[in-house]
Design a protein around this motif. Structure first.
Motif, PDB file in Angstrom:
ATOM      1  N   MET A   1       0.665   2.281   9.910  1.00  0.00           N
ATOM      2  CA  MET A   1       0.711   1.871   8.452  1.00  0.00           C
ATOM      3  C   MET A   1      -0.559   2.469   7.674  1.00  0.00           C
ATOM      4  SD  MET A   1       3.340   0.334   8.340  1.00  0.00           S
ATOM      5  CE  MET A   1       3.537  -0.837   7.055  1.00  0.00           C
ATOM      6  N   ALA A   2      -1.686   2.876   8.221  1.00  0.00           N
ATOM      7  CA  ALA A   2      -2.775   3.666   7.605  1.00  0.00           C
ATOM      8  C   ALA A   2      -2.159   4.794   7.046  1.00  0.00           C
ATOM      9  CB  ALA A   2      -3.783   3.576   8.477  1.00  0.00           C
ATOM     10  N   TRP A   3      -1.277   5.410   7.860  1.00  0.00           N
ATOM     11  CA  TRP A   3      -0.948   6.912   7.318  1.00  0.00           C
ATOM     12  C   TRP A   3      -0.190   6.610   5.971  1.00  0.00           C
ATOM     13  CZ3 TRP A   3       3.970   8.598   6.429  1.00  0.00           C
ATOM     14  CH2 TRP A   3       4.117  10.019   5.882  1.00  0.00           C
ATOM     15  N   ILE A   4       0.737   5.800   5.875  1.00  0.00           N
ATOM     16  CA  ILE A   4       1.576   5.546   4.724  1.00  0.00           C
ATOM     17  C   ILE A   4       0.677   5.005   3.556  1.00  0.00           C
ATOM     18  CG2 ILE A   4       2.085   3.163   4.854  1.00  0.00           C
ATOM     19  CD1 ILE A   4       5.068   4.003   3.939  1.00  0.00           C
ATOM     20  N   TYR A   5      -0.357   4.339   3.761  1.00  0.00           N
ATOM     21  CA  TYR A   5      -1.297   3.493   2.955  1.00  0.00           C
ATOM     22  C   TYR A   5      -2.060   4.783   2.161  1.00  0.00           C
ATOM     23  CZ  TYR A   5      -4.471   0.418   0.739  1.00  0.00           C
ATOM     24  OH  TYR A   5      -5.454  -0.039  -0.393  1.00  0.00           O
ATOM     25  N   GLU A   6      -2.397   5.811   2.991  1.00  0.00           N
ATOM     26  CA  GLU A   6      -3.231   7.072   2.710  1.00  0.00           C
ATOM     27  C   GLU A   6      -2.411   7.961   1.779  1.00  0.00           C
ATOM     28  OE1 GLU A   6      -4.942   8.927   6.140  1.00  0.00           O
ATOM     29  OE2 GLU A   6      -6.269   7.269   6.500  1.00  0.00           O
ATOM     30  N   LYS A   7      -1.060   8.174   2.163  1.00  0.00           N
ATOM     31  CA  LYS A   7      -0.320   9.173   1.703  1.00  0.00           C
ATOM     32  C   LYS A   7       0.726   8.580   0.402  1.00  0.00           C
ATOM     33  CE  LYS A   7      -1.444  12.485   4.420  1.00  0.00           C
ATOM     34  NZ  LYS A   7      -2.297  13.417   4.164  1.00  0.00           N
ATOM     35  N   ARG A   9       1.199   6.535  -3.054  1.00  0.00           N
ATOM     36  CA  ARG A   9       0.743   5.810  -4.108  1.00  0.00           C
ATOM     37  C   ARG A   9       1.334   4.734  -4.202  1.00  0.00           C
ATOM     38  NH1 ARG A   9       0.721   5.908  -9.932  1.00  0.00           N
ATOM     39  NH2 ARG A   9      -1.003   4.993 -10.482  1.00  0.00           N
ATOM     40  N   LEU A  10       2.632   4.720  -4.108  1.00  0.00           N
ATOM     41  CA  LEU A  10       3.653   3.506  -4.346  1.00  0.00           C
ATOM     42  C   LEU A  10       3.382   2.495  -3.446  1.00  0.00           C
ATOM     43  CD1 LEU A  10       5.952   2.185  -5.766  1.00  0.00           C
ATOM     44  CD2 LEU A  10       7.623   3.355  -4.158  1.00  0.00           C
ATOM     45  N   TRP A  11       3.091   2.616  -2.107  1.00  0.00           N
ATOM     46  CA  TRP A  11       2.656   1.734  -1.190  1.00  0.00           C
ATOM     47  C   TRP A  11       1.460   1.099  -1.460  1.00  0.00           C
ATOM     48  CZ3 TRP A  11       5.697  -0.676   1.962  1.00  0.00           C
ATOM     49  CH2 TRP A  11       5.091  -1.433   3.177  1.00  0.00           C
ATOM     50  N   ARG A  12       0.506   1.771  -1.910  1.00  0.00           N
ATOM     51  CA  ARG A  12      -0.651   1.230  -2.473  1.00  0.00           C
ATOM     52  C   ARG A  12      -0.694   0.072  -3.312  1.00  0.00           C
ATOM     53  NH1 ARG A  12      -2.767   6.593  -1.342  1.00  0.00           N
ATOM     54  NH2 ARG A  12      -2.724   6.849  -3.626  1.00  0.00           N
ATOM     55  N   ILE A  13       0.448   0.375  -4.169  1.00  0.00           N
ATOM     56  CA  ILE A  13       0.635  -0.582  -5.233  1.00  0.00           C
ATOM     57  C   ILE A  13       1.419  -1.573  -4.944  1.00  0.00           C
ATOM     58  CG2 ILE A  13       1.942  -0.710  -7.379  1.00  0.00           C
ATOM     59  CD1 ILE A  13       1.380   2.183  -8.084  1.00  0.00           C
ATOM     60  N   ILE A  14       2.174  -1.405  -3.884  1.00  0.00           N
ATOM     61  CA  ILE A  14       2.877  -2.778  -3.362  1.00  0.00           C
ATOM     62  C   ILE A  14       1.807  -3.586  -2.617  1.00  0.00           C
ATOM     63  CG2 ILE A  14       4.576  -3.347  -1.687  1.00  0.00           C
ATOM     64  CD1 ILE A  14       6.321  -0.666  -2.370  1.00  0.00           C
ATOM     65  N   VAL A  15       1.095  -2.962  -1.840  1.00  0.00           N
ATOM     66  CA  VAL A  15      -0.018  -3.656  -1.046  1.00  0.00           C
ATOM     67  C   VAL A  15      -0.865  -4.784  -2.134  1.00  0.00           C
ATOM     68  CG1 VAL A  15      -2.048  -3.639   0.483  1.00  0.00           C
ATOM     69  CG2 VAL A  15       0.199  -2.287   0.831  1.00  0.00           C
TER      70      VAL A  15
END
Length: 140
Positions: A1-7, A9-15
Motif C-alpha cells: 500500500m505504500a507504493w499507491i500512497y506515494e504515487k 494523489r487521489l489515494w492520499r486524499i482518500i486516506v
C-alpha cells in the motif's frame, strides 16, 4: 500500500479524508463493498442468458433445467425422494434427541451403513446386507 500512497494523489486524499471523518470512512466502505458486487452482477448478467430471461420474466425460484427435471420425474423418483426425506427426518430427529449416533459412527468406520427402511429410529438397525442374509437364513 505504500507504493499507491506515494504515487497516487487521489489515494492520499482518500486516506486523509477517511482518517478524519467516520462518515467518510463509512461512505468509502460502502463504496468499496458495493462496487465489486454490482460489477459481479453485471458480468453474470452479461454471460448468463438464463439469468437475463428469468429477470425479465420475474422468476426467482426455478430454473428451466429444474422445471425440466421435475416434468421428467417418474413415480419411482417421487417415491425415492419421499423415502430420502423420511430417512433424513429420522436421522435429524435422532441427532436432536442425541441417540444412536455412536452406533452409526462406529458402523461407518467399518464401512457399513445403518440405513432405515421406514419411519422410526436407526438405533439397533442392521445393514441392509446383514438383514437380507438373516432373512435368507430364516427361510432355509
Amino acid at each position: 500500500m505504500a507504493w499507491i500512497y506515494e504515487k497516487s494523489r487521489l489515494w492520499r486524499i482518500i486516506v486523509a479524508t477517511t482518517k478524519e471523518s467516520p462518515i467518510a470512512m463509512a461512505g468509502f466502505t460502502i463504496f468499496a463493498c458495493a462496487t465489486p458486487y454490482y460489477l459481479g452482477q453485471l458480468v453474470m448478467q452479461g454471460t448468463n442468458k438464463e439469468m437475463r430471461s428469468q429477470k425479465a420474466e420475474g422468476e426467482t425460484a426455478k430454473t428451466p433445467l429444474e422445471e425440466q427435471l421435475r416434468k421428467r420425474m417418474t413415480s419411482d423418483h417421487k417415491m425415492m425422494a419421499r423415502a430420502n426425506r423420511e430417512r433424513l427426518a429420522v436421522l435429524l430427529g435422532e441427532i436432536e434427541r442425541k441417540e444412536g449416533g455412536d452406533q452409526r459412527y462406529a458402523a461407518s468406520l467399518d464401512g457399513r451403513s445403518l440405513g432405515t427402511h421406514s419411519v422410526g429410529t436407526t438405533t439397533g438397525a442392521r445393514t441392509i446386507k446383514d438383514a437380507q442374509r438373516s432373512d435368507k437364513e430364516r427361510s432355509s
